[in-house]
Motif scaffolding. Sequence first.
Motif: not given
Length: 372
Positions: A290-315
């Motif tokens: 139902l969440a069609e707007g975030i149904a992205i199987p291979r986001p091109p900025r995956a590395r940056q997203i993962l790094a940003a969450v970790r650097e913020s202490g998020g999850t």
Amino acid sequence: MAETRMPTATYVCPRDGARAGSSSADWCCPVCGGPWDLDTGPLPPVRIDSLRTRVNSLWRYEEALPLAAPAVSLGEGRTPLVALTDQVSAKLDYLMPTLSFKDRGAVMLAELARRLGPDRVVADSSGNAGTAVAAYCARAGLPCTVYVPEGTSAKKTEQIRAHGARLETVPGGREATAAAARTAAGAPGTFYASHVFNPYFLHGTKTYVYEIWEERGGTLPDALAVPVGNGTLLLGAALATAELLAHGLIDRRPALIAVQAEAVSPLATAFRAGADRLPDEPSDPVRSTLAEGIAIPRPPRARQILAAVRESGGTFLTVTEDQIRDAQQDLAARGFFVETTGVACWAAVGGVADRSVVVPLCGAGLKTGLAP
């Protein structure tokens, strides 16, 4: 008409350091094919006591933006921040001109395109980004073609057409749609208004956090929950929090809580595995959500997203289809009719927040209707 000044920032590849002027026709790094970041040079701080008399739109944060004096603004930004519980507040970004947060980035792309003067603009989208690009291109007087996957909400495609854009429906999913748009982007005289590859979009979405900071009197909550597909809102939030911290305008960065639909959650899977990137081959088949707007199987900025969450202490958190349905109905009962993608963060943190959190209600319910 606002004065037209050509952009002075420089595209830079975060992976290999390749560079290009932001008036370049290269929409991606010519070395690795990845998305650009933007080197703006040092940006001055936004002083909260200087904002009182400024324009009532996101352009009030002019020091932090790579473009100024826009001609295509529709008054985007400055959406309300409303308490939902003692701990959770909602930013009502579905009250934007095209009814989604994507206006924050689309106005930057359209303003950049207006200054560069292409023959045509192309974009690809699951609906909201395409709608926003279509609207702002109409405002700028630029011919626009939007590529969408088959099955995109009829309300969103109707809105794209209403703004005068040419609509191209692509068989297959989101990745096939992006590939079709990128092929079209190779034609001479074409500006690719990619909300994923063009970093001007991220510098638009970062105003979401500047507004929260201003509304809260120069502070940010303990955490920012953000729905993540291609990660444009999350990466914009990461930019803003880094800038505010560097200027001494906040004393800590809030944790970034990235929310994905359980049905399509490649980033959450990689995060939990401790990976810094997605696997070369997807491990799970793409499922519908139902969440069609975030149904992205291979986001091109995956590395940056993962790094940003970790650097913020998020999850990362994931939500089921039933949780999405329940969250949409719960918000509607509270007076907020939000599209199914836009309720994901409330579904994830609404009843369990143990610290102050802001969630975005980032698309209007009229775009998708009630979940079946």
